[in-house]
Design a protein around this motif. Structure first.
Motif, short mmCIF file in Angstrom:
data_model
loop_
_atom_site.label_atom_id
_atom_site.label_comp_id
_atom_site.label_asym_id
_atom_site.label_seq_id
_atom_site.Cartn_x
_atom_site.Cartn_y
_atom_site.Cartn_z
N PRO A 24 0.86 -0.92 -0.13
CA PRO A 24 -0.19 -0.07 -0.55
C PRO A 24 0.81 1.16 -0.16
N SER A 25 2.00 0.87 0.50
CA SER A 25 2.72 2.51 0.10
C SER A 25 4.62 1.96 0.16
N GLU A 26 5.76 2.92 0.05
CA GLU A 26 6.46 2.09 0.01
C GLU A 26 7.29 1.77 1.60
N PRO A 27 8.03 1.59 1.84
CA PRO A 27 8.79 0.86 3.12
C PRO A 27 9.59 2.18 2.90
N ILE A 28 9.78 2.50 4.71
CA ILE A 28 10.72 3.60 4.75
C ILE A 28 12.07 2.72 4.83
N GLU A 29 11.87 1.77 5.86
CA GLU A 29 13.22 0.86 6.24
C GLU A 29 12.80 -0.62 5.08
N ILE A 30 14.45 -1.24 4.62
CA ILE A 30 13.99 -2.60 5.09
C ILE A 30 14.76 -3.21 5.41
N ASP A 31 16.16 -3.24 6.00
CA ASP A 31 17.49 -4.05 6.47
C ASP A 31 16.66 -4.35 7.93
N LEU A 36 11.21 0.17 11.22
CA LEU A 36 10.52 0.70 11.67
C LEU A 36 9.21 0.81 11.02
N ASP A 37 8.62 0.79 10.26
CA ASP A 37 7.63 0.66 9.23
C ASP A 37 7.05 -0.27 9.68
N VAL A 38 5.39 -0.86 9.32
CA VAL A 38 5.08 -2.49 9.07
C VAL A 38 5.35 -2.09 7.02
N GLN A 39 5.48 -2.00 6.08
CA GLN A 39 5.51 -2.00 5.38
C GLN A 39 7.39 -2.42 5.11
N GLY A 40 8.26 -1.79 5.62
CA GLY A 40 9.54 -2.13 6.05
C GLY A 40 9.63 -3.82 6.46
N LEU A 41 8.73 -3.59 8.21
CA LEU A 41 8.94 -5.02 8.80
C LEU A 41 8.49 -6.47 7.73
#
Length: 169
Positions: A24-31, A36-41
């Motif tokens: 639904p949105s771009e991840p802030i962080e993927i490491d 920090l964010d749900v999409q990154g998780l």
């Protein structure tokens, strides 16, 4: 008719061998050490695996990269035995050195992982051989097995912050 024609747009095309993930949105962080964010998780868990995962219905610890995990009677030594034949997506071997390096990087204050406090109970991580990792804890810590869910990175990436934009994957 024009309204119906607009509903049937073609899916995005991908390069051969690529995986397309719609979020639904771009991840802030993927490491996984900084996410920090749900999409990154979500993305980090699709890209990397941990020693264990958590059953989404029961929250039971389920071995993933680990074949089994043994805990000493006093709860201060946790030994993870890795499954045979593990590899990263680039084909490089995933072994105990990668597990040790991942946790040591989280514990390195210079790197600044947001999970430093979570793993502070680890006094040291020892790779006994290619498939055996021992966590030496400062005391028994009941939720430690669930903490082993954090994804494992390559040893060579221990001092690097992984990013989609940097092409680190």
């Amino acid at each position: 008719l024009a309204l119906l024609a607009g509903c049937g747009s073609a899916p995005p095309t991908a390069t051969a061998g690529a995986t397309v993930v719609l979020l639904p949105s771009e991840p802030i962080e993927i490491d996984p050490r900084f996410v920090l964010d749900v999409q990154g998780l979500r993305m980090s868990r699709l890209l990397f695996s941990g020693l264990v995962s958590l059953d989404p219905m029961t929250l039971d610890v389920v071995p993933e990269l680990a074949e089994r995990i043994d805990v000493s009677d006093d709860g201060t030594l946790v030994t993870a035995h890795l499954r045979a034949g593990l590899a990263f997506s680039d084909g490089s071997v995933l072994d105990a050195a990668d597990v040790r390096a991942t946790f040591e990087s989280i514990l390195d204050p210079a790197l600044g992982s947001r999970f430093l406090e979570t793993y502070r109970r680890i006094e040291r991580v020892e790779a006994l051989d290619a498939r055996t990792v021992v966590f030496h804890l400062d005391g028994p810590h009941a939720p430690f097995l669930t903490d082993l869910e954090i994804p494992i990175l390559r040893e060579e990436d221990r001092r690097t912050r992984l990013s989609l934009r940097a092409g680190a994957l």
